[in-house]
Design a protein around this motif. Structure first.
Motif, PDB file in Angstrom:
ATOM      1  N   ASN A  32     -16.115  -0.324 -21.804  1.00 29.45           N
ATOM      2  CA  ASN A  32     -16.418  -1.639 -21.251  1.00 29.45           C
ATOM      3  C   ASN A  32     -16.573  -1.479 -19.744  1.00 29.45           C
ATOM      4  OD1 ASN A  32     -13.717  -1.811 -20.042  1.00 29.45           O
ATOM      5  ND2 ASN A  32     -13.006  -2.203 -22.130  1.00 29.45           N
ATOM      6  N   ASP A  33     -16.829  -2.561 -19.053  1.00 31.02           N
ATOM      7  CA  ASP A  33     -17.051  -2.473 -17.606  1.00 31.02           C
ATOM      8  C   ASP A  33     -15.861  -1.861 -16.885  1.00 31.02           C
ATOM      9  OD1 ASP A  33     -19.532  -3.556 -17.874  1.00 31.02           O
ATOM     10  OD2 ASP A  33     -18.965  -5.582 -17.286  1.00 31.02           O
ATOM     11  N   ASN A  34     -14.646  -2.167 -17.327  1.00 29.45           N
ATOM     12  CA  ASN A  34     -13.452  -1.684 -16.636  1.00 29.45           C
ATOM     13  C   ASN A  34     -13.227  -0.187 -16.846  1.00 29.45           C
ATOM     14  OD1 ASN A  34     -12.762  -4.325 -15.687  1.00 29.45           O
ATOM     15  ND2 ASN A  34     -11.940  -4.796 -17.705  1.00 29.45           N
ATOM     16  N   THR A  35     -13.408   0.283 -18.081  1.00 29.08           N
ATOM     17  CA  THR A  35     -13.183   1.708 -18.329  1.00 29.08           C
ATOM     18  C   THR A  35     -14.260   2.563 -17.671  1.00 29.08           C
ATOM     19  OG1 THR A  35     -14.332   1.502 -20.461  1.00 29.08           O
ATOM     20  CG2 THR A  35     -11.945   1.337 -20.484  1.00 29.08           C
ATOM     21  N   ILE A  36     -15.491   2.093 -17.660  1.00 29.31           N
ATOM     22  CA  ILE A  36     -16.553   2.848 -16.995  1.00 29.31           C
ATOM     23  C   ILE A  36     -16.283   2.937 -15.504  1.00 29.31           C
ATOM     24  CG2 ILE A  36     -18.982   2.770 -16.334  1.00 29.31           C
ATOM     25  CD1 ILE A  36     -18.472   3.882 -19.114  1.00 29.31           C
ATOM     26  N   SER A  37     -15.843   1.816 -14.903  1.00 28.86           N
ATOM     27  CA  SER A  37     -15.486   1.825 -13.480  1.00 28.86           C
ATOM     28  C   SER A  37     -14.379   2.828 -13.211  1.00 28.86           C
ATOM     29  CB  SER A  37     -15.050   0.424 -13.045  1.00 28.86           C
ATOM     30  OG  SER A  37     -14.561   0.431 -11.719  1.00 28.86           O
ATOM     31  N   LEU A  38     -13.367   2.851 -14.080  1.00 30.09           N
ATOM     32  CA  LEU A  38     -12.245   3.766 -13.901  1.00 30.09           C
ATOM     33  C   LEU A  38     -12.699   5.220 -13.995  1.00 30.09           C
ATOM     34  CD1 LEU A  38      -9.207   4.231 -13.598  1.00 30.09           C
ATOM     35  CD2 LEU A  38      -8.998   3.984 -16.075  1.00 30.09           C
ATOM     36  N   LEU A  39     -13.491   5.557 -14.997  1.00 36.51           N
ATOM     37  CA  LEU A  39     -13.962   6.937 -15.172  1.00 36.51           C
ATOM     38  C   LEU A  39     -14.793   7.394 -13.978  1.00 36.51           C
ATOM     39  CD1 LEU A  39     -14.992   6.910 -18.960  1.00 36.51           C
ATOM     40  CD2 LEU A  39     -12.936   7.904 -17.940  1.00 36.51           C
ATOM     41  N   LEU A  40     -15.671   6.521 -13.491  1.00 36.09           N
ATOM     42  CA  LEU A  40     -16.525   6.887 -12.363  1.00 36.09           C
ATOM     43  C   LEU A  40     -15.723   7.055 -11.079  1.00 36.09           C
ATOM     44  CD1 LEU A  40     -19.690   4.688 -13.001  1.00 36.09           C
ATOM     45  CD2 LEU A  40     -19.417   7.136 -13.378  1.00 36.09           C
ATOM     46  N   ASN A  41     -14.672   6.266 -10.901  1.00 37.12           N
ATOM     47  CA  ASN A  41     -13.837   6.424  -9.713  1.00 37.12           C
ATOM     48  C   ASN A  41     -12.975   7.680  -9.808  1.00 37.12           C
ATOM     49  OD1 ASN A  41     -13.746   4.054  -7.537  1.00 37.12           O
ATOM     50  ND2 ASN A  41     -14.298   3.161  -9.525  1.00 37.12           N
ATOM     51  N   PHE A  42     -12.568   8.067 -11.017  1.00 38.77           N
ATOM     52  CA  PHE A  42     -11.903   9.354 -11.191  1.00 38.77           C
ATOM     53  C   PHE A  42     -12.829  10.486 -10.732  1.00 38.77           C
ATOM     54  CE2 PHE A  42      -9.005   7.775 -14.854  1.00 38.77           C
ATOM     55  CZ  PHE A  42      -7.985   7.516 -13.962  1.00 38.77           C
ATOM     56  N   VAL A  43     -14.091  10.413 -11.153  1.00 40.12           N
ATOM     57  CA  VAL A  43     -15.069  11.440 -10.773  1.00 40.12           C
ATOM     58  C   VAL A  43     -15.290  11.434  -9.262  1.00 40.12           C
ATOM     59  CG1 VAL A  43     -17.480  12.171 -10.999  1.00 40.12           C
ATOM     60  CG2 VAL A  43     -16.216  11.419 -13.014  1.00 40.12           C
ATOM     61  N   ALA A  44     -15.408  10.235  -8.680  1.00 36.96           N
ATOM     62  CA  ALA A  44     -15.617  10.137  -7.233  1.00 36.96           C
ATOM     63  C   ALA A  44     -14.458  10.756  -6.466  1.00 36.96           C
ATOM     64  CB  ALA A  44     -15.788   8.665  -6.835  1.00 36.96           C
ATOM     65  N   TYR A  45     -13.233  10.544  -6.953  1.00 33.61           N
ATOM     66  CA  TYR A  45     -12.062  11.141  -6.300  1.00 33.61           C
ATOM     67  C   TYR A  45     -12.083  12.664  -6.440  1.00 33.61           C
ATOM     68  CZ  TYR A  45      -7.283  12.805  -5.743  1.00 33.61           C
ATOM     69  OH  TYR A  45      -6.183  13.533  -5.372  1.00 33.61           O
ATOM     70  N   THR A  55     -14.811  14.916 -14.395  1.00 35.10           N
ATOM     71  CA  THR A  55     -16.203  15.296 -14.171  1.00 35.10           C
ATOM     72  C   THR A  55     -16.715  16.098 -15.360  1.00 35.10           C
ATOM     73  OG1 THR A  55     -15.759  15.404 -11.790  1.00 35.10           O
ATOM     74  CG2 THR A  55     -17.769  16.449 -12.583  1.00 35.10           C
ATOM     75  N   ASN A  56     -15.929  17.065 -15.818  1.00 28.53           N
ATOM     76  CA  ASN A  56     -16.294  17.867 -16.978  1.00 28.53           C
ATOM     77  C   ASN A  56     -16.370  17.008 -18.240  1.00 28.53           C
ATOM     78  OD1 ASN A  56     -14.926  20.672 -18.807  1.00 28.53           O
ATOM     79  ND2 ASN A  56     -17.019  20.364 -18.134  1.00 28.53           N
ATOM     80  N   TYR A  57     -15.446  16.055 -18.356  1.00 26.88           N
ATOM     81  CA  TYR A  57     -15.424  15.146 -19.507  1.00 26.88           C
ATOM     82  C   TYR A  57     -16.695  14.307 -19.571  1.00 26.88           C
ATOM     83  CZ  TYR A  57     -13.730  11.260 -22.451  1.00 26.88           C
ATOM     84  OH  TYR A  57     -13.576  10.299 -23.428  1.00 26.88           O
ATOM     85  N   LEU A  58     -17.106  13.776 -18.421  1.00 32.99           N
ATOM     86  CA  LEU A  58     -18.318  12.959 -18.382  1.00 32.99           C
ATOM     87  C   LEU A  58     -19.552  13.816 -18.652  1.00 32.99           C
ATOM     88  CD1 LEU A  58     -18.867   9.976 -17.920  1.00 32.99           C
ATOM     89  CD2 LEU A  58     -19.354  10.482 -15.529  1.00 32.99           C
ATOM     90  N   MET A  59     -19.550  15.069 -18.168  1.00 30.60           N
ATOM     91  CA  MET A  59     -20.649  15.993 -18.468  1.00 30.60           C
ATOM     92  C   MET A  59     -20.750  16.252 -19.972  1.00 30.60           C
ATOM     93  SD  MET A  59     -20.377  18.885 -15.508  1.00 30.60           S
ATOM     94  CE  MET A  59     -21.183  18.662 -13.920  1.00 30.60           C
TER      95      MET A  59
END
Length: 505
Positions: free
Chosen positions: A358-371, A383-387
């Motif tokens: 959902n919008d919240n989990t996608i935001s969380l995953l992307l901010n994990f990657v950004a960090y 990052t590897n998980y999203l890849m």
């Protein structure tokens, strides 16, 4: 000349300021790694609101705070300010007892040293509630002033245009709001807590508001250094006459508050309270990476490095999408009782923990990657998980396969989810990341090898069948040879016939 040789000309305030700078650590322009930074603007194209606050802004990146600065003793909640300013001030005033007796002439936060408070102690009854609350504010501001330089060094920008007074006030107001929110939530909702919080706030009865706050407080740009929050938590415990050594760790309060955003089993038990954390985003991220971190440690870094691909090909990605993997006989199963990142491939079955999108989990995953991309030595697990997901999804049909097996749970259409993963592809390939060093290296390698063996076996079976059926005897071979010669002669005759017709005279 030694510093002490000029004591008679040195003002006490200047001595305190020098001491504060020394205690505060590195200057903001020192060559030290930062852990909180601005997210590149083009990343917002992946998901419009993934990196922007909905209700509250925290930290020096809060532009509203500096453009429309409101004072603690007289908040000015203009219509163009975010709702979060009201929340912050409400929590701070509750913490301070709802009233202040001492304010600076310019309306700024009063900051005095312990020596100054002792010198004017006769002007204030320390048994009076208002006086004690003012002393607490002084203590909070003084502690943040000491940590100011160290705090500035944690950000990618120096904020030279922000005065010391503005910066310290931001640390006090924002930090106290965050700490009080975590503390009161834990007291009110933790079933192991002795009773519920006596402090009432309407946000605790509104699930949507709590969800928005959780999401906002886990944005990379909305972070305060964790040591700032810990210092404030220590002072707040002291004010509430709680032994800080025996209080619930702040990290546990944080995980308890954020867990509903992306639930996991007994998240607090996965914390390593002995390892320093950069900020709240780092604290929550650490609960997801503990199990896979242990896996990586067991494998050993040397083992991973020895498997690096010498020709530089992209072995770190699955080479076939989910629909193609299903065609070659691979099975997909939801992995129960395991953390989000804990993916396993065994024989012909890929087992993946459920991911709710959902919008919240996608935001969380992307901010994990950004960090992970901003810190100096992070393990790029998310990052590897999203890849991994990006390499499996290329169409709504791929999402439908995962939804059918209970691996992906989403509210939108398969097409919307597939488009989201494909947008993430732009973000991933914009990163300078070594694909072969991912924690999913072995699993991805085994999936690719399974596919290669399948295709090799398939073509091998076809070729052996052809040899067995068409070349089982010498007469069959001669017949096939005669057919080929006849076909070639026919083609040659056709060519000369056409050539003679079109040949110029």
């Amino acid at each position: 000349m030694a510093l002490g040789d000029n004591d008679n000309h040195q003002s006490p305030e200047r001595v305190v300021e020098i001491k504060n700078c020394l205690d505060g650590g590195l200057a903001p322009d020192a060559k030290s790694p930062w852990t909180i930074g601005k997210v590149p603007g083009k990343w917002s194209r992946v998901h419009d609101s993934a990196f922007h606050g909905e209700m509250v802004d925290i930290g020096p990146f809060d532009i509203y705070y500096y453009r429309e600065r409101s004072h603690i003793h007289r908040p000015s909640f203009h219509s163009d300010l975010p709702v979060g300013r009201d929340l912050k001030m409400r929590f701070l005033l509750r913490l301070l007892g709802g009233k202040l007796e001492r304010r600076g002439r310019d309306g700024d936060v009063s900051r005095t040293t312990e020596g100054q408070r002792a010198s004017d102690g006769c002007e204030r009854d320390e048994h009076d509630d208002g006086g004690r609350m003012a002393m607490l504010l002084d203590d909070l501001a003084e502690a943040m002033q000491i940590l100011e330089q160290k705090t500035r060094a944690c950000y990618s920008e120096s904020f030279d245009d922000r005065s010391s007074e503005e910066f310290v006030e931001m640390m006090v107001v924002d930090g106290c709001f965050v700490v009080e929110l975590l503390r009161l939530y834990h007291r009110r909702f933790n079933p192991q807590s002795p009773g519920v919080a006596t402090e009432y706030d309407p946000i605790f009865t509104n699930p949507r508001t709590l969800t928005a706050l959780r999401r906002d407080l886990l944005l990379l740009e909305n972070q305060l250094p964790f040591f700032v929050l810990e210092k404030l938590y220590e002072l707040i415990n002291k004010k509430n006459e709680i032994d800080h050594q025996h209080a619930v760790p702040l990290e546990v309060l944080a995980v308890t508050f954020f867990d509903p955003l992306l639930p996991q089993h007994n998240a607090a038990s996965k914390l390593d309270t002995n390892k320093p954390k950069a900020h709240l985003l780092d604290v929550f991220r650490s609960t997801f990476v503990k199990s896979v971190s242990e896996k990586v440690l067991k494998k050993g870094k040397s083992e991973v490095e020895s498997r690096l691909n010498p020709n530089g090909s992209m072995r770190g990605l699955v080479r076939h999408f989910a629909s193609e993997l299903q065609e070659v006989g691979m099975q997909f199963k939801k992995r129960k009782g395991h953390d989000l990142l804990d993916i396993e491939f065994d024989h012909n079955t890929l087992r993946v923990p459920q991911l709710s999108i959902n919008d919240n989990t996608i935001s969380l995953l992307l901010n994990f990657v950004a960090y992970e991309m901003s810190a100096e030595h992070p393990e790029p697990f998310f990052t590897n998980y999203l890849m991994f997901w990006d390499s499996l999804v290329n169409s709504p049909g791929d999402i439908q396969i995962f939804r059918k097996h209970g691996i992906i749970n989403h509210l939108g259409s398969e097409n919307e989810v597939a488009e989201l993963f494909m947008k993430c592809r732009e973000l991933i390939y914009d990163l300078d990341y070594d694909l072969d060093l991912g924690y999913l290296y072995n699993e991805i390698k085994e999936v690719n090898e399974y596919c290669e063996q399948y295709y090799e076996s398939k073509y091998s079976v076809w070729w052996r069948s052809l040899i067995r059926e068409r070349f089982s005897s010498p007469w069959t071979c001669l017949s096939l040879f005669a057919v080929i010669i006849l076909l070639l002669l026919t083609l040659l005759q056709t060519f000369y016939t056409v050539y003679a017709y079109y040949r110029p005279h």
